[in-house]
Design an enzyme around this catalytic site. Structure first.
Site, mmCIF file in Angstrom:
data_model
loop_
_atom_site.group_PDB
_atom_site.id
_atom_site.type_symbol
_atom_site.label_atom_id
_atom_site.label_comp_id
_atom_site.label_asym_id
_atom_site.label_seq_id
_atom_site.Cartn_x
_atom_site.Cartn_y
_atom_site.Cartn_z
ATOM 1 N N SER B 318 -38.119 -42.173 -14.299
ATOM 2 C CA SER B 318 -36.943 -42.367 -13.448
ATOM 3 C C SER B 318 -36.668 -41.094 -12.631
ATOM 4 O O SER B 318 -36.351 -41.168 -11.441
ATOM 5 C CB SER B 318 -35.737 -42.703 -14.319
ATOM 6 O OG SER B 318 -34.567 -42.649 -13.570
ATOM 7 N N TRP B 321 -39.296 -40.841 -9.987
ATOM 8 C CA TRP B 321 -39.054 -41.872 -8.966
ATOM 9 C C TRP B 321 -38.110 -41.330 -7.892
ATOM 10 O O TRP B 321 -38.278 -41.598 -6.704
ATOM 11 C CB TRP B 321 -38.439 -43.117 -9.613
ATOM 12 C CG TRP B 321 -38.127 -44.214 -8.630
ATOM 13 C CD1 TRP B 321 -38.951 -45.216 -8.233
ATOM 14 C CD2 TRP B 321 -36.902 -44.408 -7.914
ATOM 15 N NE1 TRP B 321 -38.323 -46.019 -7.316
ATOM 16 C CE2 TRP B 321 -37.061 -45.550 -7.096
ATOM 17 C CE3 TRP B 321 -35.669 -43.738 -7.876
ATOM 18 C CZ2 TRP B 321 -36.056 -46.035 -6.265
ATOM 19 C CZ3 TRP B 321 -34.672 -44.213 -7.042
ATOM 20 C CH2 TRP B 321 -34.866 -45.341 -6.246
ATOM 21 N N HIS B 322 -37.109 -40.553 -8.353
ATOM 22 C CA HIS B 322 -36.118 -40.056 -7.394
ATOM 23 C C HIS B 322 -36.691 -39.029 -6.435
ATOM 24 O O HIS B 322 -36.251 -38.939 -5.293
ATOM 25 C CB HIS B 322 -34.908 -39.477 -8.129
ATOM 26 C CG HIS B 322 -33.976 -40.526 -8.627
ATOM 27 N ND1 HIS B 322 -34.131 -41.123 -9.861
ATOM 28 C CD2 HIS B 322 -32.919 -41.137 -8.057
ATOM 29 C CE1 HIS B 322 -33.184 -42.038 -10.019
ATOM 30 N NE2 HIS B 322 -32.444 -42.069 -8.943
ATOM 31 N N GLY B 323 -37.622 -38.244 -6.892
ATOM 32 C CA GLY B 323 -38.154 -37.251 -5.969
ATOM 33 C C GLY B 323 -39.287 -36.459 -6.569
ATOM 34 O O GLY B 323 -39.369 -36.302 -7.796
ATOM 35 N N PHE B 465 -35.176 -41.283 -1.079
ATOM 36 C CA PHE B 465 -36.036 -41.718 -2.190
ATOM 37 C C PHE B 465 -36.825 -42.937 -1.733
ATOM 38 O O PHE B 465 -37.614 -43.474 -2.331
ATOM 39 C CB PHE B 465 -35.220 -42.030 -3.435
ATOM 40 C CG PHE B 465 -34.283 -40.892 -3.803
ATOM 41 C CD1 PHE B 465 -34.746 -39.589 -3.781
ATOM 42 C CD2 PHE B 465 -32.968 -41.117 -4.120
ATOM 43 C CE1 PHE B 465 -33.894 -38.534 -4.097
ATOM 44 C CE2 PHE B 465 -32.116 -40.073 -4.439
ATOM 45 C CZ PHE B 465 -32.571 -38.781 -4.424
#
Lengths: 350, 465
Positions: B318, B321-323, B465
């Site tokens: 997670s 996934w954001h960056g 994102f």
């Protein structure tokens, strides 16, 4: 009454949808087309009333801030042409490269100036360049006028050449930016007198209630003038208070000498430069501005003739500028013209 | 195109009115063209990447459905590989390079990682995850492969949720494109009011708080402890209002056209624990990871160490996934560790479990504690450099003597706190729209948004994102 005369609820919904579709599509079309945008603005301008544009009516800084305290009507007239001249002979031609400080306050006419027979004007913001006119048997002067905040951007040979050169350039300068759609929409939808009270209320809440700075403008220390924020603060070189490094000065000197040589080679007998000081420089006497004007007026290495407007505009400075506009007023413009005319009268006599 | 722009307002007017005026069989064409226009306003060429993902997953879906046995898995793997590959190239390439170079330096060699000019396509992680959920659901037999290429493309590209979600599941969205929606006044009104609510959150709260946060975080070392603390709290509400505001506008815009999108936020700062927070925050992503990663790893039906490992993996993913940056990795791991610590405490002291909470005071204490934990982790999310994070915590500890400096007056700080208080009341259901008809409510909302909004067309945080 026959029932067919009634519009059913279903049809009303469809009519509403058609109305939104046509109205929104027209808006988008206008915003993408500079020509349509111009015509629309003209239409609203002509009709006046609640649809009149308020962007420049009370000064460009009022248009930015919507501060009710600065809603001061701005006269639209320009400076009268000279009706008498110190000398009668018209033995010079003048080409001027300038901005709104000239074209919003002067008529584009040779009779603004002493000794001028032919006068040509090109704006920094023009879309096409001006080809240097054919040389007459008269001496020709190039007068460059630029406001201090744009001086470092504009005073570069590559920049001036695009506006004024021996050949007619086919390229279009300052092309319309497609990303201006948002600004265009805002102008069409909300730049009307009808919205003025709401805009002023918002400004009141921001400035007087939340004590926030209004984006784009700053106030004089006594609160009586507004300034463009970029001329007062920030790191860019157009700001009157940003420190000028030796490197920046050397670079400016080099650029000015290149401009001078280029135009002397291309049919001019003299190149004069006038830089209009940011109003904050002359109005905020308690704050020490940078040494740009001292540098230009005392530097013997600069080939072109720097006509220093600063002293005349600093004298009774409050009378020379609008309180709600980033420009000078007619009095300031008049002082500028007098100074330029003094230079023209003295040309060839030294 | 950003939702908080006049351009979107006009675009929405054109698309929605044309949608209802067009015959049903042509509506998907309109929505698809509109979605392309919406996306291409950002950077036109990136539509090709989207096209690639769509093409791959469209055929993968059909192939998976038609295949049997191991082939199904192979087609799914290929499709997932293609999607992850796009993410890897455009989002993680440089991050991987950074790790590679640093690792090679550690080993004493001086290897180089080839670089080129690349810009992250906007909303890439969102539409890639949405596309992946389609092939997974087809593989699992929960969704029939979509044969209509246009409708499938629209599923990935539907403009309201294209760049920042909610990340929809095919079972919820695709069939809605086949349904005929008529002009429903009540729906349209409800959708527009939800859009206005989202716009209020974005321009009145989030973009206002952003001014304070950006000012404070731009010069961390010279900020007082109080400024840093306030900035961290304001950022928690900025990101909430920014993202949930976007979701409200997306859900509202779809609702106007008769299409329901899933709820993405449910009063997350009223959560009583971290697991509760994740059930309320970015629901479409949390459930994505739960359904497709956590359960696939065995969820909690495994040994305790493996269960904790699963939690850590999910939160690490997670974060990534954001960056593609270390701060997001740390942020994800922190959430994983905090969840595990919470579970362990509950195992040792069952009486402390949220389920055993009796008093309102107890609930309040848990809510505050959960908020403080989440607030703490947001610092890692907001500050991109480890050195800045270090400066922040040092400043928070040491800079009490520094004077409070801010670009906000005390009145504006008070006003911002008032807005945050109002937000809590809305989330608790204690503050609702005033009584009155649609036009009254909408006019009032527009007036308030205009007067108090910060209109700088600032992009939504989650677009990156």
């Amino acid at each position: 009454m026959p029932s067919s005369l009634f519009i059913s609820s279903f049809n009303m919904k469809k009519i509403g949808a058609y109305f939104i579709l046509i109205f929104s599509s027209l808006l988008l079309l206008i915003c993408y087309s500079p020509e349509l945008l111009k015509r629309t603005a003209h239409f609203f301008g002509e009709n006046g009333g609640v649809f009149a544009s308020t962007r420049y009516q009370y000064g460009d800084l009022y248009g930015l801030s919507n501060d009710a305290k600065f809603r001061i009507p701005k006269p639209e007239n320009t400076l009268k042409l000279l009706d008498s001249f110190v000398v009668d002979s018209k033995d010079l031609d003048l080409v001027m490269l300038g901005d709104s400080y000239f074209y919003s306050f002067f008529q584009t006419n040779a009779n603004n100036f002493e000794r001028i027979k032919q006068f040509d004007f090109v704006r920094w913001s023009d879309k096409t360049n001006l080809q240097i006119p054919p040389k007459s048997n008269r001496k020709r002067i190039l007068l460059i006028e630029v406001v201090e905040r744009n001086a470092f951007d504009h005073l570069q040979l590559s920049f001036t050449k695009k506006r004024l050169s021996p050949e007619k350039s086919g390229t279009t300068l300052n092309e319309e930016n497609p990303f201006l759609v948002e600004n265009n929409l805002e102008a069409i939808l909300f730049d009307h007198a009808f919205f003025r009270p709401f805009k002023e209320l918002k400004t009141y809440i921001w400035k007087d209630f939340l004590k926030k700075e209004i984006p784009g403008v700053r106030y004089s220390s006594d609160g009586s003038f507004m300034y463009l924020s970029e001329t007062v603060e920030g790191s860019q070189v157009g700001n009157s208070f940003s420190y000028l490094s030796e490197m920046e000065k050397v670079s400016l000197e080099k650029q000015l000498n290149q401009i001078n040589s280029y135009y002397l080679k291309n049919g001019f007998d003299k190149v004069c430069l006038t830089i209009i000081p940011n109003p904050v420089r002359v109005l905020e006497k308690g704050r020490k501005a940078n040494d740009l004007f001292d540098f230009l007026s005392t530097n013997k290495n600069i080939g072109l003739s720097f006509v220093n407007v600063l002293p005349v505009l600093s004298k009774n400075a409050e009378q020379n500028f609008y309180r709600s506009d980033s420009h000078w007023n007619l009095k300031g413009a008049e002082k500028y013209r007098s100074l330029v005319n003094e230079t023209l009268l003295s040309f060839g006599k030294n | 195109m950003v939702f908080n722009s006049l351009h979107f307002l006009v675009f929405f007017g054109i698309v929605t009115s044309a949608y209802f005026l067009l015959a049903h069989k042509f509506r998907w064409v309109l929505l698809l063209i509109a979605s392309c226009y919406f996306y291409m306003i950002f950077k036109p060429e990136y539509i090709l990447i989207l096209g690639f993902t769509i093409l791959i997953d469209y055929y993968a879906g059909i192939l998976i459905e038609n295949a049997k046995g191991a082939k199904r898995k192979a087609f799914l793997s290929l499709s997932l590989l293609a999607n992850v590959g796009v993410l890897a190239v455009f989002k993680y390439y440089f991050f991987a390079g950074d790790i590679f170079v640093k690792f090679s330096h550690l080993l004493g060699s001086d290897l180089h990682w080839p670089t080129w000019e690349i810009v992250l396509p906007i909303g890439l992680s969102f539409h890639t995850f949405q596309a992946m959920s389609y092939t997974i659901e087809v593989y699992r037999g929960n969704q029939k492969a979509e044969r209509h290429f246009g409708i499938y493309s629209l599923y990935v590209m539907f403009y309201p949720q294209l760049v920042a979600g909610p990340i929809e599941r095919p079972q919820n969205l695709i069939h809605q494109f086949y349904q005929k929606h008529t002009i429903d006044k009540a729906r349209i009104h409800s959708g527009i009011l939800q859009m206005l609510q989202g716009l209020f959150k974005k321009v009145v709260i989030a973009d206002r708080l952003a001014q304070f946060v950006d000012f404070t975080y731009s010069d961390i070392s010279n900020q007082s402890s109080f400024s840093l603390l306030l900035a961290s709290i304001f950022y928690s509400f900025q990101i909430y209002c920014d993202f949930s505001g976007y979701s409200d506008i997306a859900i509202g815009a779809s609702k106007v056209m008769g299409i329901d999108l899933m709820k993405n936020f449910n009063a997350p700062y009223l959560a009583k624990s971290l697991p509760d927070f994740w059930r309320r925050w970015h629901i479409s992503l949390s459930t994505w990871f739960k359904d497709y990663v956590y359960f696939s790893l065995g969820g909690n039906r495994v040994s305790i160490p493996k269960w904790y490992g699963n939690i850590l993996i999910v939160f690490l993913l997670s974060g990534i996934w954001h960056g593609a940056n270390w701060n997001f990795v740390i942020w994800g791991i922190l959430h994983g560790i905090l969840q595990i610590v919470g579970l362990q405490i509950n195992r040792i002291f069952p009486s402390l479990s949220v389920a055993n909470l009796q008093s309102k005071f107890g609930v309040l204490v848990y809510q505050i504690w959960t908020f403080l934990l989440v607030n703490f982790t947001w610092v890692f999310f907001r500050l991109n450099h480890i050195s800045d994070i270090k400066l922040f915590f040092e400043g928070l500890w040491h800079n009490w003597q520094l004077p409070f400096q801010s670009n906000f007056s005390l009145r504006e700080i008070g006003f911002s706190c008032l807005l945050i208080g109002g937000l809590f009341l809305v989330d608790k259901g204690k503050l609702k729209w005033p009584a009155g008809g649609f036009w009254f409510k909408a006019s009032l909302a527009i007036f308030v948004i205009y007067l108090f909004g910060v209109f700088n067309a600032k992009q939504f945080i989650y677009f990156q994102f």
